[in-house]
Design a protein around this motif. Structure first.
Motif: not given
Length: 814
Positions: A587-589, A585
């Motif tokens: 965006e959340q790394q 993911w």
């Protein structure tokens, strides 16, 4: 064969006919257009050697016994029906070794005719199943074409005096209309003759009381003879034909005593008129013929509507449709549709073939096939069924099955097959009726002998009344009419009987055994609940899981198909067989995992949460940082399943669940439904053993299933019911099937079958009671011949009308 004989059949050629056929360059005379057509067909199919070998054997070979010539002639008369192109219109191939078809049988009058045909044809080699249905006047034939040809089957029927032909809806309707017109004409002549003869008889009886001169009395008798003769020779002809055909085959049918009564009374009256001595019975003869014809006409009309109530399926398909060819629409006959054709279906039009929706979205009315009156929404990719109606917008569909292989045709085949299996009560009634005719003749002879010594003047007409009043027509109609009405009524509500005889077993069933997956449940994975464990909402967790499952082909992924997870951008989505899914993911790394608790918990340093209790599959969704949610996936229950179970319990049915599923899943469902008897992890062999154990305890078992593994159990049960979504094998093993997956129809089937059995018993009781009551009254001289005819007709009509009550007994799906 002389020059004046027909080249095909050998009968004399009428002087005023000029029909010919050409064989080997020579012209040969034939007697009629029928022989000409058959002969041309034989020659066109390269079968001309038949005639060459026949002529050669006549010229050089020894003479053959007469019966051999008759058999050859009969076979040649029907030989055109062996052509595959001819058979394609009405013969169905079950496999390479078996064919089946439906034939129309002309000349059927009673159950004894049915018994004679069944006995005669069942003895022919290669006939796997043959049965005539008196209600529909049709025969179902299942045979092995490598052992017996269709022409030989038709010739065998023809040899005992009945005229067979392929069943085709349009031809059958024309034949029915022609027979109806002829029957009405016979009734009209009989009614007119009876009215005039009765008027003359009243005048003669009144004149006799007042001393009428003999010459006037003889004049009235001669006038009555003239008026009665057309009634006997034309109106009563069907009775004489049927009786003669039966006696020629050394068999007794119900028309034998009828014909005997009419013929004897007429001959005795003619003798008394010519010899100017004795009594005449012209009034009884004409009135009896009129009342019997009228009663049979009303009765056959009621039976026709009862037995054909489900045949509206034949008219469901439209004659033409719009096919897309080179970006243009052309109107063609639906019989010319081929697989992968593109067809346009306008709003309000009937879908012409089975196919897949490729453009548009609409609501489809499937009431004619499933009994469900609410339209079903269809989108691109959904299946469309021939005979259903497009309700709202224009559609484009791709044909997947032609007319002969469509679901509608399968249903029609099952309906036709159902009529060929008769309940035990019906078979028993036929046998009783067959021997009852012989008993009637013996009783009539005894009555005549007794009255001849007591009062000779009364002996004849009393015997006449006995012959008429005891004719067991009502007995033969008691059960087939009831089963025909019941099966037609059930089909309209969404239940298809593939064997009519199963109604009797279903009515006696006291135990219902259910499969679980695909029967009590939908058989499809469904997302039930979401228990959040972290900071994300339940909706976000479901959408995130749906985005991961978009890349999976596992059946569990179907539970997320209704969710759109495209808002989440994930990369490196990977399927780990037997464990779950993983992704990154951006965006959340962080990494994500969805699957078993052991697999997901390996992603981070956090400890796997405890699995919630409950049946089904629990998937854990987690990230590198934390566990996010438990997602509960299970096989969804059928709608209103609890209500259905309560209905079946109210019908005093014992309920049991047999499933190959895990014990936790089966136990939870059984507890929720209030079913005490259940078994999990069952193999087909274990299910079969359980059914047989129940039967050994004296229970009558109805099995409800859908899968291949249920087929052996469904075949072994006393009766079985297949789900609409079940496999072809399960449907083939069951004598009944649902046209839509609504378990509420099971209660309707049980109630209707019990009502049907009750009506059948009522009809049999009335038929036997009537004959036992009427016989002594007639034998004591208390019933005149016209009263006997009225009573017999009323008895038969009452049985038919009682059976039609099944159409008015409604059972709604809860």
């Amino acid at each position: 064969m002389s020059i004046s004989d027909c080249f095909h059949c050998g009968e004399p050629v009428p002087a005023d006919t000029h029909y010919q056929i050409v064989l080997d360059g020579s012209c040969h005379a034939v007697c009629c257009i029928g022989c000409q057509t058959v002969a041309k067909t034989i020659i066109d199919q390269q079968l001309g050697d038949y005639y060459r070998h026949r002529e050669l054997s006549r010229a050089t070979g020894p003479s053959l016994p007469p019966n051999i010539n008759i058999e050859v002639t009969a076979a040649s008369h029907w030989q055109a029906y062996d052509d595959k192109d001819v058979q394609s219109a009405f013969v169905r191939s079950k496999n390479a070794q078996e064919n089946e078809t439906e034939l129309v049988i002309d000349g059927l009058t009673c159950a004894a005719c049915v018994w004679l045909l069944n006995q005669h044809l069942s003895k022919q080699p290669g006939i796997l199943h043959f049965n005539v249905n008196l209600t529909t006047q049709r025969a179902y034939v299942h045979w092995q074409p490598n052992i017996i040809k269709l022409s030989q089957i038709l010739a065998a029927i023809d040899s005992i005096g009945y005229q067979p032909g392929p069943y085709q809806a349009s031809a059958a309707a024309q034949r029915k209309a022609k027979d109806k017109r002829q029957t009405i004409l016979r009734i009209g002549i009989a009614g007119l003759g009876a009215a005039q003869v009765m008027m003359l008889s009243f005048g003669m009886y009144a004149g006799m009381a007042q001393g009428m001169q003999l010459n006037y009395m003889h004049f009235i008798r001669w006038a009555a003879l003239v008026l009665s003769t057309p009634v006997v020779l034309y109106s009563a002809a069907p009775f004489f034909h049927a009786a003669w055909r039966a006696l020629k085959n050394r068999h007794l049918v119900m028309d034998v005593p009828v014909a005997l009564a009419i013929g004897a009374a007429y001959i005795a009256s003619v003798w008394a008129t010519v010899m100017q001595t004795g009594a005449v019975y012209y009034d009884s003869v004409t009135m009896f013929t009129f009342l019997l014809l009228l009663g049979r006409f009303v009765e056959s009309t009621a039976r026709y509507h009862a037995g054909h109530a489900g045949n509206e399926l034949h008219q469901l398909l439209p004659p033409v449709c719009d096919r897309l060819v080179n970006k243009q629409y052309e109107q063609i006959a639906i019989s010319k549709l081929a697989q992968d054709d593109i067809v346009r279906v306008l709003p309000g039009a009937t879908i012409p073939a089975d196919g897949v929706l490729i453009e548009g979205a609409s609501s489809i009315n499937e009431a004619a096939l499933t009994g469900e009156f609410m339209p079903v929404n269809k989108a691109v990719g959904d299946q469309l069924t021939a005979g259903t109606v497009n309700v709202t917008t224009s559609l484009l569909m791709r044909v997947t099955k032609t007319q002969d292989n469509s679901r509608l045709q399968q249903i029609l085949s099952m309906v036709q097959q159902a009529h060929s299996f008769r309940p035990k009560l019906s078979t028993s009634a036929d046998k009783v009726a067959h021997y009852f005719v012989l008993a009637v003749l013996i009783i009539a002879a005894t009555v005549y002998a007794g009255w001849y010594f007591l009062e000779p003047d009364q002996a004849f007409w009393i015997t006449l009344s006995v012959l008429v009043i005891t004719c067991p027509c009502a007995l033969s109609l008691a059960t087939p009419t009831a089963t025909a009405v019941a099966t037609a009524s059930l089909r309209r509500q969404g239940i298809l009987m593939t064997r009519e005889d199963a109604l009797e077993q279903i009515a006696k069933a006291d135990t219902i055994v259910f499969d679980k997956t695909g029967t009590l449940t939908t058989g499809a994975m469904s997302l039930q609940t979401t228990q959040t464990l972290g900071h994300m909402s339940a909706l976000a967790c479901r959408l995130l899981a749906a985005r991961m499952e978009q890349e999976s082909e596992h059946p569990i992924s179907r539970a997320f198909r209704h969710l759109d997870g495209s808002a989440f951008e994930l990369t490196n989505i990977t399927n780990h067989p037997s464990e779950g899914m993983s992704a990154y993911w951006p965006e959340q790394q962080q990494d994500l995992r969805l699957g078993s608790a052991e697999f997901v918990s390996q992603l981070g340093s956090w400890q796997a949460p405890q699995r919630p209790c409950g049946e089904g599959v629990w998937l854990l969704l987690g990230s590198t940082k934390e566990a996010l949610a438990w997602l509960h996936i299970s096989d969804a229950k059928r709608p209103q399943l609890n209500t259905v179970m309560q209905q079946l319990k109210a019908l005093n049915m014992e309920l049991c669940i047999l499933s190959g599923d895990h014990s936790d899943n089966v136990a939870g469902l059984a507890a929720e439904l209030g079913v005490d008897a259940w078994r999990a992890g069952q193999t087909p062999a274990q299910k079969l053993a359980y059914i047989q154990a129940q039967q050994q305890q004296g229970k009558t078992v109805l099995m409800v299933g859908d899968g291949i593994n249920d087929a052996p159990v469904m075949a072994a049960a006393d009766a079985s019911l297949a789900m609409a979504s079940g496999t072809d094998l399960s449907k083939a093993s069951a004598p009944a099937m649902l046209l839509r997956d609504h378990l509420g129809l099971i209660a309707i089937l049980i109630k209707k079958s019990r009502h049907t059995r009750r009506i059948m018993v009522q009809n049999l009781f009335w038929a036997l009671f009537y004959n036992l009551l009427a016989l002594p009254l007639a034998a004591m001289g208390m019933v005149p011949p016209w009263g006997a005819a009225t009573g017999m007709s009323f008895s038969s009509l009452l049985v038919v009308l009682n059976a039609t009550r099944l159409r008015r007994i409604k059972h709604d799906v809860q």
